[in-house]
Enzyme design. Structure first.
Site, PDB file in Angstrom:
ATOM      1  N   GLU A 277      12.395   3.921   6.573  1.00 17.07           N
ATOM      2  CA  GLU A 277      11.292   2.989   6.368  1.00 17.07           C
ATOM      3  C   GLU A 277      11.703   1.581   6.798  1.00 17.07           C
ATOM      4  OE1 GLU A 277       8.294   2.189   5.640  1.00 17.07           O
ATOM      5  OE2 GLU A 277       7.480   4.221   5.581  1.00 17.07           O
TER       6      GLU A 277
ATOM      7  N   ASP B 106      10.783  20.734 -30.191  1.00 16.06           N
ATOM      8  CA  ASP B 106      10.392  19.648 -31.081  1.00 16.06           C
ATOM      9  C   ASP B 106       9.760  18.533 -30.253  1.00 16.06           C
ATOM     10  OD1 ASP B 106      10.128  17.619 -32.891  1.00 16.06           O
ATOM     11  OD2 ASP B 106      12.260  17.354 -33.287  1.00 16.06           O
TER      12      ASP B 106
ATOM     13  N   HIS C 274       1.693   6.203  -0.940  1.00 17.78           N
ATOM     14  CA  HIS C 274       0.340   6.373  -0.429  1.00 17.78           C
ATOM     15  C   HIS C 274      -0.116   7.812  -0.673  1.00 17.78           C
ATOM     16  CE1 HIS C 274       1.577   3.104   2.707  1.00 17.78           C
ATOM     17  NE2 HIS C 274       1.468   2.618   1.486  1.00 17.78           N
TER      18      HIS C 274
ATOM     19  N   ARG D  38      -4.390  -1.915   7.693  1.00 21.65           N
ATOM     20  CA  ARG D  38      -3.462  -1.419   6.675  1.00 21.65           C
ATOM     21  C   ARG D  38      -3.350  -2.346   5.473  1.00 21.65           C
ATOM     22  NH1 ARG D  38      -0.010   2.798   8.204  1.00 21.65           N
ATOM     23  NH2 ARG D  38      -0.388   3.525  10.313  1.00 21.65           N
TER      24      ARG D  38
ATOM     25  N   GLU E 206       3.030  10.305  -0.063  1.00 22.23           N
ATOM     26  CA  GLU E 206       4.099   9.764   0.770  1.00 22.23           C
ATOM     27  C   GLU E 206       5.021   8.875  -0.065  1.00 22.23           C
ATOM     28  OE1 GLU E 206       1.584   9.483   4.989  1.00 22.23           O
ATOM     29  OE2 GLU E 206       1.932   7.670   3.799  1.00 22.23           O
TER      30      GLU E 206
ATOM     31  N   GLU F  21      -6.912   7.520   2.482  1.00 22.29           N
ATOM     32  CA  GLU F  21      -5.536   7.192   2.065  1.00 22.29           C
ATOM     33  C   GLU F  21      -5.577   6.038   1.064  1.00 22.29           C
ATOM     34  OE1 GLU F  21      -1.334   5.598   4.052  1.00 22.29           O
ATOM     35  OE2 GLU F  21      -3.239   5.324   5.093  1.00 22.29           O
TER      36      GLU F  21
ATOM     37  N   GLU G 245       8.123   6.777  -1.142  1.00 18.40           N
ATOM     38  CA  GLU G 245       9.243   6.075  -0.515  1.00 18.40           C
ATOM     39  C   GLU G 245      10.327   5.827  -1.551  1.00 18.40           C
ATOM     40  OE1 GLU G 245       6.409   3.600   2.647  1.00 18.40           O
ATOM     41  OE2 GLU G 245       7.088   2.653   0.779  1.00 18.40           O
TER      42      GLU G 245
ATOM     43  N   ARG H 127      -3.661   3.399  -0.999  1.00 15.46           N
ATOM     44  CA  ARG H 127      -2.388   2.805  -0.626  1.00 15.46           C
ATOM     45  C   ARG H 127      -1.671   2.037  -1.743  1.00 15.46           C
ATOM     46  NH1 ARG H 127      -1.164   2.562   4.637  1.00 15.46           N
ATOM     47  NH2 ARG H 127      -0.137   0.522   4.469  1.00 15.46           N
TER      48      ARG H 127
ATOM     49  N   GLU I  97      11.511   7.644   3.618  1.00 15.29           N
ATOM     50  CA  GLU I  97      10.298   8.353   3.213  1.00 15.29           C
ATOM     51  C   GLU I  97      10.414   9.800   3.663  1.00 15.29           C
ATOM     52  OE1 GLU I  97       6.428   6.469   3.930  1.00 15.29           O
ATOM     53  OE2 GLU I  97       5.753   8.355   4.830  1.00 15.29           O
TER      54      GLU I  97
END
Length: 445
Positions: A185, A50, A241, A313, A128, A333, A130, A335, A192
């Site tokens: 981390e 359902d 990420h 970063r 990745e 990547e 976390e 982020r 992570e």
């Protein structure tokens, strides 16, 4: 495995129950469980359920839906007791007329992947995610207590967190994830676990698998595992990420160009440009909770400003360095996604934005190398033409409403269901009274 091999494997594993799993529009895993004796019929004909009671699925008059099993996703749940051993398979959702249900998140991603499959391409994703591990037993309060006192990459021979994380990695290996590394981390209690990149559909399946496996093993250890983006004020939040690359049918990385300064092809630059252009709308899907925007603030390593770089970063998209001769490692990547996202919808929209960049041969702005964007003044940001991500879920949802490319990647049915769920969340939050408000205004107002 073909069906016969799968049934033999189930018998060898001494499985007693099978969970037929799928996700609702918010990314919550749903399950229809059955005794193993009924599984051969379900393999042939699917299983009816359902859909009217599932977030974003169907109206009452259209409630009958069928789960079709993806037999390649079979895995034993290692925390289930031996006498009641359970396994799981992921499923796709079909309507009674045997057409795919347009609001199925997994189906939404499969439709987007079919578009690049026609071009002979495959999208690889290396996520990745976390998470935090918190102690149980802090009374009836909701403020969590971290499980350990470690920080980034910390190691201790007698560290309880290492023991639990090792147990988690073993369970994920059993579940079929190719775990590459696990580590502590930055924040207390934050961890992570990374698994090897793979095709986007399997990566999305693996993200869901990781989340409920981590929660199950944590619970067995008397802990609470949380993928909430910002569970504790004043410390780093949890991101997810996503390392992205396009490969062709010959296994060649289409992002690689040895003659380029950053080893990126023209295709890769256009891919990145599309995601930068649509970043503000993408945020609604990739950072989809009220709490997500407590993470996306300057000062805690989360990206806020829209740009790309190799060494920076603080940029939204980073090009990780790789060893010479490893052309398959060239990737972009992204982020800003966080682990509260529905991975199927997040990856589908990330790809939709990237394809817009590729099809329109978009070019990227200059990279933001050698500058900490967090240290720029508002005037400098304007001067450099650097935009920021939305500051709230409501702002992100308004961006999504006005972005045809990202909305079309979701599809009409999925977008409408997602929008209903998110605006309901926004409205509920708007009416709640927080601890901060009480502390700030109770006696001063």
């Amino acid at each position: 495995m073909d069906k016969k091999e799968l049934l033999n494997k189930i018998k060898e594993d001494n499985v007693k129950f099978i969970s037929l799993q799928f996700s609702d529009v918010t990314g919550t895993v749903k399950s229809v469980d059955m005794p193993v004796r009924n599984f051969p019929d379900a393999l042939e004909d699917g299983a009816w359920f359902d859909g009217s009671s599932v977030e974003g699925f169907a109206r009452i008059q259209e409630s009958d839906m069928r789960l079709t099993i993806d037999q390649d996703t079979y895995a034993v749940l290692p925390w289930s007791p031996e006498e009641r051993r359970r396994a799981r398979v992921f499923c796709d959702i079909y309507m009674p007329d045997n057409t795919p249900f347009e609001g199925d998140p997994r189906g939404t991603l499969k439709r987007m992947l079919a578009k690049i499959s026609e071009r002979g391409w495959m999208l690889n994703i290396g996520p990745e995610p976390e998470f935090f591990l918190f102690k149980r037993g802090n009374g009836s309060g909701v403020h969590p207590v971290p499980h350990d006192v470690g920080s980034y990459f910390d190691f201790s021979a007698n560290d309880e967190a290492v023991r639990v994380r090792t147990e988690l990695m073993e369970a994920l290996d059993i579940m079929g994830l190719d775990v590459e590394v696990g580590h502590h981390e930055v924040a207390l209690g934050q961890h992570e676990i990374d698994f090897r990149y793979g095709d986007a559909l399997r990566a999305a399946d693996n993200i869901l698998t990781l989340k409920y496996t981590v929660k199950a093993i944590a619970a067995q250890n008397g802990l609470v595992a949380s993928f909430m983006p910002k569970p504790i004020y004043g410390v780093n939040g949890s991101g997810m990420h996503c390392h992205q690359s396009l490969f062709n049918e010959q296994g060649e990385n289409l992002f690689f160009d040895d003659s380029d300064e950053f080893k990126l092809s023209k295709l890769a630059y256009s891919f990145i440009a599309g995601q930068l252009k649509h970043a503000r709308a993408l945020t609604a899907v990739c950072a989809p909770t009220i709490n997500s925007y407590k993470r996306l603030v300057p000062g805690y390593e989360a990206p806020v400003y829209i740009g790309w770089a190799q060494t920076n970063r603080s940029a939204l998209i980073r090009i990780p360095r790789h060893n010479e001769g490893r052309d398959k490692a060239v990737r972009a990547e992204l982020r800003f996604p966080d682990p509260s996202a529905n991975p199927y919808l997040a990856i589908a929209t990330m790809l939709g934005a990237a394809l817009d960049g590729i099809d329109n041969e978009m070019t990227v702005p200059a990279p933001m190398n050698n500058v900490n964007i967090y240290h720029l003044t508002p005037e400098e940001l304007v001067e450099k033409g650097i935009e920021s991500l939305p500051g709230s879920l409501a702002e992100a949802m308004r961006e999504l409403e006005n972005d045809d490319v990202v909305r079309n990647a979701l599809g009409k049915e999925t977008y409408e269901a997602f929008s209903r769920a998110k605006w309901a969340e926004i409205e509920e939050h708007r009416m709640k009274v927080s601890d901060w408000e009480v502390e700030r205004y109770l006696e001063t107002a």
